[in-house]
Design a protein around this motif. Structure first.
Motif, PDB file in Angstrom:
ATOM      1  N   PHE A 170      51.793  18.263  67.974  1.00  0.00           N
ATOM      2  CA  PHE A 170      51.812  19.593  67.450  1.00  0.00           C
ATOM      3  C   PHE A 170      53.145  20.152  66.885  1.00  0.00           C
ATOM      4  O   PHE A 170      53.178  20.877  65.754  1.00  0.00           O
ATOM      5  CB  PHE A 170      51.473  20.415  68.533  1.00  0.00           C
ATOM      6  CG  PHE A 170      50.771  21.968  68.014  1.00  0.00           C
ATOM      7  CD1 PHE A 170      49.619  21.597  66.975  1.00  0.00           C
ATOM      8  CD2 PHE A 170      51.139  23.114  68.342  1.00  0.00           C
ATOM      9  CE1 PHE A 170      49.025  22.967  66.462  1.00  0.00           C
ATOM     10  CE2 PHE A 170      50.516  24.175  67.866  1.00  0.00           C
ATOM     11  CZ  PHE A 170      49.414  24.378  67.044  1.00  0.00           C
ATOM     12  N   PHE A 173      52.999  18.448  63.322  1.00  0.00           N
ATOM     13  CA  PHE A 173      51.986  19.170  62.429  1.00  0.00           C
ATOM     14  C   PHE A 173      52.522  20.319  61.869  1.00  0.00           C
ATOM     15  O   PHE A 173      52.456  20.654  60.533  1.00  0.00           O
ATOM     16  CB  PHE A 173      50.785  19.283  63.233  1.00  0.00           C
ATOM     17  CG  PHE A 173      49.754  20.307  62.601  1.00  0.00           C
ATOM     18  CD1 PHE A 173      48.896  19.665  61.804  1.00  0.00           C
ATOM     19  CD2 PHE A 173      49.559  21.413  62.985  1.00  0.00           C
ATOM     20  CE1 PHE A 173      47.971  20.384  61.042  1.00  0.00           C
ATOM     21  CE2 PHE A 173      48.668  22.448  62.156  1.00  0.00           C
ATOM     22  CZ  PHE A 173      47.955  21.722  61.337  1.00  0.00           C
ATOM     23  N   THR A 229      44.418  19.040  65.357  1.00  0.00           N
ATOM     24  CA  THR A 229      45.279  18.174  64.180  1.00  0.00           C
ATOM     25  C   THR A 229      44.506  17.494  63.182  1.00  0.00           C
ATOM     26  O   THR A 229      44.697  17.502  62.074  1.00  0.00           O
ATOM     27  CB  THR A 229      46.480  17.655  64.611  1.00  0.00           C
ATOM     28  OG1 THR A 229      46.031  16.773  65.577  1.00  0.00           O
ATOM     29  CG2 THR A 229      47.483  18.668  65.516  1.00  0.00           C
ATOM     30  N   HIS A 233      43.615  18.405  59.495  1.00  0.00           N
ATOM     31  CA  HIS A 233      44.097  17.294  58.565  1.00  0.00           C
ATOM     32  C   HIS A 233      42.965  17.212  57.672  1.00  0.00           C
ATOM     33  O   HIS A 233      43.278  16.910  56.401  1.00  0.00           O
ATOM     34  CB  HIS A 233      44.664  16.315  59.377  1.00  0.00           C
ATOM     35  CG  HIS A 233      45.320  14.959  58.270  1.00  0.00           C
ATOM     36  ND1 HIS A 233      44.368  14.200  57.666  1.00  0.00           N
ATOM     37  CD2 HIS A 233      46.485  14.869  57.781  1.00  0.00           C
ATOM     38  CE1 HIS A 233      45.095  13.554  56.955  1.00  0.00           C
ATOM     39  NE2 HIS A 233      46.568  13.767  56.890  1.00  0.00           N
ATOM     40  N   ASN A 245      50.717  19.767  52.957  1.00  0.00           N
ATOM     41  CA  ASN A 245      51.328  18.475  53.282  1.00  0.00           C
ATOM     42  C   ASN A 245      52.165  17.796  52.480  1.00  0.00           C
ATOM     43  O   ASN A 245      52.187  16.559  52.346  1.00  0.00           O
ATOM     44  CB  ASN A 245      50.192  17.699  53.777  1.00  0.00           C
ATOM     45  CG  ASN A 245      50.805  16.651  55.115  1.00  0.00           C
ATOM     46  OD1 ASN A 245      51.673  16.626  55.316  1.00  0.00           O
ATOM     47  ND2 ASN A 245      49.759  15.486  55.085  1.00  0.00           N
ATOM     48  N   GLN A 347      47.193  11.703  60.627  1.00  0.00           N
ATOM     49  CA  GLN A 347      46.647  11.978  61.913  1.00  0.00           C
ATOM     50  C   GLN A 347      47.309  10.959  62.971  1.00  0.00           C
ATOM     51  O   GLN A 347      47.450   9.737  62.706  1.00  0.00           O
ATOM     52  CB  GLN A 347      45.141  11.550  61.641  1.00  0.00           C
ATOM     53  CG  GLN A 347      44.452  12.504  60.765  1.00  0.00           C
ATOM     54  CD  GLN A 347      42.892  12.159  60.648  1.00  0.00           C
ATOM     55  OE1 GLN A 347      42.502  11.157  61.243  1.00  0.00           O
ATOM     56  NE2 GLN A 347      42.227  13.000  59.604  1.00  0.00           N
TER      57      GLN A 347
END
Length: 432
Positions: A170, A173, A229, A233, A245, A347
């Motif tokens: 996390f 992310f 996530t 994503h 991203n 990922q």
């Protein structure tokens, strides 16, 4: 009122069982050192053919000071290093005979000598850049060190943190998303510990306040973070990559003079800001844990919470705060994946680093310095598989991935030194 007989017989009863078990456990360390020392002596030293050399490069192309590569006779170097391992095993046996605990530095020295013996054998007839190998080792170890510190902060107070993986993920992310949306890497770096803190808060609420099983909560949080996530994503980060991203990476910063030291300089002092923060965090964690009143209270809560409570320490408050602190460290370590190494979020990019960090914490005996060396061992093994693959070594890469985990099993079983977690680890504290 106790009788004199009861008082005098109690020590005798304890000496019949417990010391025998402890003595057997302590002898395992010199025995395992001796076994691995003999293995290095025979496999790395005696069996290979002589006449070949192992060459190690000490400088990179851009280094100010250029050092010539070092070439050593593979067979002779492996034999000498194996003898060092056997000497350490003999010294460990002598310490055990004197009823002394084998110190951590001795285990680290043995590990370094064994690894060097392995390298001289594996690189025989070829050349590798030692500086590049060490750079790759540190790069792979940074998230592990942050994760190990996170686990240590919790377990020193008695809370097992299985959710390190989720906190790292996390952190990776949110740091990538925040840096992409704002267009500033420093904003992403600030967001990373907040992400780890959020996961840690959920862990602390359920385990410390509501006394839910710590293992179950940690596993559930890992699965939850992976699911969230992955969903975000696929729906946001992947379709709108330029907006969500594309954080970029921190540049490498050279520290004047220190970065010019051969071998050590390019490895330690030509790094990103996240690595420099890691150096500071490790030093501060060691000082705070073993040289301050706060550290004394933390260790008291993990070892004997009832006594700590009697002394006026708010046990569950200390646990709650330490879990949050550990989560912030793990989130900061997660930012290295996106802002320090890759430059974007993918990922499940942590790939089980949280569980490896947990193993590094155990191997490091719940100390910051020990966790650093254990994490470096894992990073070295993961990096070495690619290095040996480039030079065409016959050693299967799967073996290099497997070796640290086998060593972890040995460590947890007490075969490479005494491993004792905090006495109240994993147990909720309910004030009577």
């Amino acid at each position: 009122m106790r009788t004199a007989a009861a008082v005098t017989t109690r020590p005798e009863e304890s000496t019949d069982a417990q010391p025998a078990v402890a003595l057997t456990r302590h002898w395992r360390t010199p025995i395992m050192f001796g076994v691995f020392g003999l293995l290095a002596f025979v496999v790395f030293g005696l069996l290979p053919d002589g006449g070949r050399e192992s060459t190690f490069g000490l400088s990179l192309r851009d280094d100010v000071i250029q050092l010539a590569p070092i070439s050593v006779p593979s067979k002779l170097a492996a034999v000498l290093l194996a003898l060092v391992c056997l000497g350490i095993a003999a010294y460990a046996a002598w310490q055990t005979y004197l009823s002394r605990t084998v110190p951590l530095w001795l285990s680290i020295t043995f590990g370094v000598a064994f690894v060097l013996a392995f390298l001289t054998w594996a690189v025989a007839g070829s050349e590798i850049s030692l500086t590049s190998a060490l750079q790759g080792t540190l790069a792979l170890s940074v998230p592990l060190i942050f994760g190990a510190l996170c686990g240590m902060m919790g377990e020193r107070t008695g809370v097992i943190n299985i959710a390190i993986e989720g906190q790292l993920l996390f952190g990776a992310f949110l740091s990538g998303v925040a840096a992409s949306l704002v267009g500033n890497l420093w904003v992403g770096l600030i967001a990373a510990p907040i992400a780890g803190l959020a996961v840690a808060w959920v862990l602390a609420v359920f385990t410390v306040r509501y006394f839910v099983n710590q293992i179950i909560v940690g596993v559930v949080l890992n699965v939850l973070v992976i699911g969230v996530t992955n969903f975000l994503h696929s729906r946001l980060l992947s379709p709108m990559k330029d907006t969500w991203n594309s954080p970029g990476r921190f540049p490498r910063l050279e520290i004047p003079l220190l970065s010019e030291i051969p071998v050590i300089g390019p490895v330690l002092f030509h790094q990103t800001v996240i690595v420099y923060i890691m150096y500071v965090v490790v030093v501060l964690a060691h000082i705070a844990l073993f040289r301050t009143r706060w550290g004394l209270r933390v260790r008291a809560v993990g070892e004997h919470p009832e006594a700590a409570d009697t002394a006026g320490i708010q046990v569950n408050s200390v646990r709650f705060r330490n879990v949050l602190l550990g989560g912030a460290l793990a989130g900061l370590g997660g930012s290295y994946f996106t802002l320090g190494a890759v430059g974007l979020f993918s990922q499940e990019m942590t790939a089980g680093a949280g569980f490896i960090a947990l193993a590094a914490m155990i191997m490091g005996r719940w100390t910051p310095i020990g966790a650093v060396f254990a994490a470096l061992l894992f990073g070295f093994a993961n990096n070495l598989q690619s290095v040996l693959g480039i030079i065409g070594s016959p050693i299967p890469s799967e073996f290099m991935l497997m070796a640290p985990y086998l060593l972890t099993i040995f460590a947890v079983a007490g075969l490479v030194g005494r491993i004792r977690p905090p006495a109240f680890n994993g147990q909720p504290y309910i004030k009577s």
